[in-house]
Scaffold this motif. Structure first.
Motif, PDB file in Angstrom:
ATOM      1  N   THR A 198      33.750 -13.234   4.148  1.00  0.00           N
ATOM      2  CA  THR A 198      34.525 -14.476   4.237  1.00  0.00           C
ATOM      3  C   THR A 198      35.517 -14.495   5.399  1.00  0.00           C
ATOM      4  O   THR A 198      36.110 -15.539   5.685  1.00  0.00           O
ATOM      5  CB  THR A 198      35.302 -14.717   2.930  1.00  0.00           C
ATOM      6  OG1 THR A 198      36.138 -13.589   2.673  1.00  0.00           O
ATOM      7  CG2 THR A 198      34.337 -14.936   1.761  1.00  0.00           C
ATOM      8  N   THR A 199      35.712 -13.359   6.057  1.00  0.00           N
ATOM      9  CA  THR A 199      36.709 -13.301   7.134  1.00  0.00           C
ATOM     10  C   THR A 199      36.112 -12.897   8.481  1.00  0.00           C
ATOM     11  O   THR A 199      36.834 -12.504   9.386  1.00  0.00           O
ATOM     12  CB  THR A 199      37.846 -12.326   6.771  1.00  0.00           C
ATOM     13  OG1 THR A 199      37.298 -11.010   6.570  1.00  0.00           O
ATOM     14  CG2 THR A 199      38.566 -12.778   5.515  1.00  0.00           C
ATOM     15  N   ALA A 250      46.640 -20.058   7.049  1.00  0.00           N
ATOM     16  CA  ALA A 250      45.458 -19.708   6.270  1.00  0.00           C
ATOM     17  C   ALA A 250      45.074 -20.907   5.411  1.00  0.00           C
ATOM     18  O   ALA A 250      45.863 -21.346   4.575  1.00  0.00           O
ATOM     19  CB  ALA A 250      45.711 -18.482   5.409  1.00  0.00           C
ATOM     20  N   ARG A 302      40.209 -21.239   0.731  1.00  0.00           N
ATOM     21  CA  ARG A 302      38.784 -20.929   0.888  1.00  0.00           C
ATOM     22  C   ARG A 302      37.959 -21.665  -0.166  1.00  0.00           C
ATOM     23  O   ARG A 302      38.435 -21.984  -1.214  1.00  0.00           O
ATOM     24  CB  ARG A 302      38.562 -19.407   0.771  1.00  0.00           C
ATOM     25  CG  ARG A 302      39.326 -18.655   1.870  1.00  0.00           C
ATOM     26  CD  ARG A 302      38.916 -17.202   1.935  1.00  0.00           C
ATOM     27  NE  ARG A 302      39.687 -16.494   2.939  1.00  0.00           N
ATOM     28  CZ  ARG A 302      39.467 -16.561   4.249  1.00  0.00           C
ATOM     29  NH1 ARG A 302      38.469 -17.287   4.688  1.00  0.00           N
ATOM     30  NH2 ARG A 302      40.225 -15.908   5.108  1.00  0.00           N
ATOM     31  N   ASP A 362      37.441 -15.117  11.197  1.00  0.00           N
ATOM     32  CA  ASP A 362      38.848 -14.814  11.471  1.00  0.00           C
ATOM     33  C   ASP A 362      38.981 -13.568  12.342  1.00  0.00           C
ATOM     34  O   ASP A 362      39.823 -13.511  13.249  1.00  0.00           O
ATOM     35  CB  ASP A 362      39.605 -14.612  10.156  1.00  0.00           C
ATOM     36  CG  ASP A 362      39.606 -15.863   9.293  1.00  0.00           C
ATOM     37  OD1 ASP A 362      39.908 -16.948   9.827  1.00  0.00           O
ATOM     38  OD2 ASP A 362      39.291 -15.754   8.104  1.00  0.00           O
ATOM     39  N   ARG A 392      37.494 -28.587   6.447  1.00  0.00           N
ATOM     40  CA  ARG A 392      37.918 -28.508   5.054  1.00  0.00           C
ATOM     41  C   ARG A 392      38.803 -29.690   4.680  1.00  0.00           C
ATOM     42  O   ARG A 392      39.686 -30.068   5.442  1.00  0.00           O
ATOM     43  CB  ARG A 392      38.688 -27.212   4.789  1.00  0.00           C
ATOM     44  CG  ARG A 392      37.878 -25.963   5.076  1.00  0.00           C
ATOM     45  CD  ARG A 392      38.670 -24.717   4.844  1.00  0.00           C
ATOM     46  NE  ARG A 392      37.946 -23.558   5.332  1.00  0.00           N
ATOM     47  CZ  ARG A 392      38.390 -22.310   5.237  1.00  0.00           C
ATOM     48  NH1 ARG A 392      39.561 -22.083   4.679  1.00  0.00           N
ATOM     49  NH2 ARG A 392      37.667 -21.310   5.699  1.00  0.00           N
ATOM     50  N   ARG A 396      34.388 -24.829  10.192  1.00  0.00           N
ATOM     51  CA  ARG A 396      35.018 -24.745   8.868  1.00  0.00           C
ATOM     52  C   ARG A 396      35.864 -25.978   8.549  1.00  0.00           C
ATOM     53  O   ARG A 396      37.039 -25.878   8.188  1.00  0.00           O
ATOM     54  CB  ARG A 396      35.839 -23.468   8.726  1.00  0.00           C
ATOM     55  CG  ARG A 396      34.998 -22.201   8.749  1.00  0.00           C
ATOM     56  CD  ARG A 396      35.741 -20.977   8.293  1.00  0.00           C
ATOM     57  NE  ARG A 396      36.741 -20.536   9.234  1.00  0.00           N
ATOM     58  CZ  ARG A 396      37.343 -19.351   9.196  1.00  0.00           C
ATOM     59  NH1 ARG A 396      37.023 -18.473   8.255  1.00  0.00           N
ATOM     60  NH2 ARG A 396      38.272 -19.022  10.077  1.00  0.00           N
TER      61      ARG A 396
END
Length: 424
Positions: free
Chosen positions: A121-122, A421, A424, A125, A172, A170
């Motif tokens: 998931t990172t 951040a 998620r 990043d 969101r 991403r």
């Protein structure tokens, strides 16, 4: 990110519906061939950087390469020779990625090595973080890869607040108000943002803490509660309120929304779009005193009268200003029948300074500019064919870049200047 005075009349009437907001157009793609360096760019070789065939390793490599490209400082190549040489290995799998990466430059007189690990998931990043490190180490410039962009998105009949990575990935959705939303702004130094929503049926200003996804009410005074921007020091916020009978600029407590000071008293005129100076001592904002909306500077410490920011005769209107941490102000100006994005230095004499045009002359409107943390790029709204989308402008001359291609209307962006951040 800011609020146009062209919308002011509609907002004062609290209209529940906006006309269809205008256009995403695909920006030109920067292509690289060979190792002949473009002006101002370092060729950077991926020849000796090996990634295994796993999806995780390939994702890390792809994100890293794209981040370096869109930074504007690098020209990626797969050829063996380049100004900057990357080497090492990237291993991926269900566990994420594990990478050992080295860089050498200045004819191998400078070298650095990094170990990168990330869970599935990172992975993005971790790639963003390495790209930022390479920009800082090799160019000495500020990076932007790890930053986030906040904006309004309209899909269907309601608008919500959305965010994405600096490269447009991403996407969101951060709110689910199912109401009109406007003016999203990042809170400096925090993982939070402010915005205005008609959630309760009337416009109110809120702050959302992304650490716990909690929303708190900042201001719900009768009339307008618009354009909230928290100061760099975090204790005060500038906001546009109309509860006293006219649309004016105020300071409120950023914690509890208590009114601290009324900064303007323009009666029949309107204010909009405040933005703080990097030191928190001044504001730039828009007022239509004089009959035309223009940007003005207000020194909070001295209490001196506001000063006009732009005098260029061919920029009749200037709205939606944002003061970058580089000390420059970007704004939207109307010229030649179109809205365009400009940059100016508030420290210079506005009577002789000609703002720098940074948006292309392609027959489209460019509005709502917001600085990237690198002080080089600007995200803005591009209007074409009665649709709006987000594009990134490079003040050093690279072609515009479309942020993403998702269906919908996208506008009023705000670019974070600290790492945040997203849920998620």
């Amino acid at each position: 990110m800011r609020f146009s005075l062209r919308l002011l009349s509609a907002l004062l009437l609290a209209a529940p519906l906006f006309a269809a907001l205008p256009a995403r157009a695909q920006g030109p793609v920067i292509t690289v061939s060979g190792v002949a360096e473009e002006a101002g760019k370092h060729s950077i070789s991926f020849f000796a950087l090996r990634a295994d065939p796993s999806a995780a390793a390939q994702e890390f490599l792809s994100v890293l390469r794209n981040d370096l490209l869109i930074s504007g400082y690098f020209q990626p190549t797969d050829q063996e020779q380049a100004a900057v040489l990357l080497s090492g290995s990237i291993r991926g799998g269900d566990f994420g990625i594990s990478a050992q990466i080295s860089a050498s430059w200045l004819a191998n007189t400078r070298t650095r090595a990094w170990t990168q690990t990330a869970q599935p998931t990172t992975i993005r990043d971790a790639a963003h973080a390495l790209a930022d490190t390479l920009v800082r180490e090799i160019t000495g410039q500020e990076p932007m890869a790890s930053s986030k962009i906040l904006f309004v998105g309209r899909r269907g009949t309601s608008s919500e607040i959305y965010a994405c990575d600096a490269d447009g990935a991403r996407l969101r959705q951060l709110t689910s108000d199912r109401k009109l939303c406007l003016s999203p702004n990042w809170v400096p130094g925090k993982n939070a943002f402010t915005y205005t929503s008609w959630l309760s049926g009337v416009p109110a200003a809120y702050m959302v803490n992304l650490e716990n996804n909690r929303r708190s009410l900042l201001s719900s005074k009768p009339g307008m509660n618009q354009g909230t921007v928290v100061s760099p020091h975090g204790n005060r916020a500038a906001i546009i309120l109309s509860y006293a009978g006219s649309v004016d600029l105020y300071l409120i407590d950023a914690g509890n929304g208590r009114v601290l000071e009324r900064l303007t008293r323009t009666k029949k005129h309107n204010e909009a779009s405040p933005s703080w100076s990097p030191d928190g001592r001044s504001l730039v904002y828009v007022t239509d005193v004089g009959g035309v909306p223009r940007c003005h500077l207000l020194d909070l410490a001295s209490g001196a009268p506001p000063k006009r920011l732009v005098y260029a005769y061919d920029i009749r209107e200037n709205i939606a200003p944002e003061w970058g941490k580089n000390g420059k102000i970007t704004f939207c100006g109307r010229s030649g029948g179109r809205y365009r994005v400009y940059v100016t230095d508030p420290a210079s004499d506005p009577r002789v300074t000609i703002p720098t045009l940074v948006s292309p002359n392609d027959g489209c409107d460019y509005e709502d500019p917001s600085w990237a943390p690198d002080g080089r790029h600007i995200v803005c709204t591009r209007t074409s064919g009665f649709r709006r989308t987000l594009v990134v402008l490079d003040t050093l001359g690279n072609p515009p870049r479309s942020l993403f291609s998702s269906a919908g209307e996208w506008y009023l962006p705000s670019w974070s200047h600290n790492e945040v951040a997203l849920p998620r």
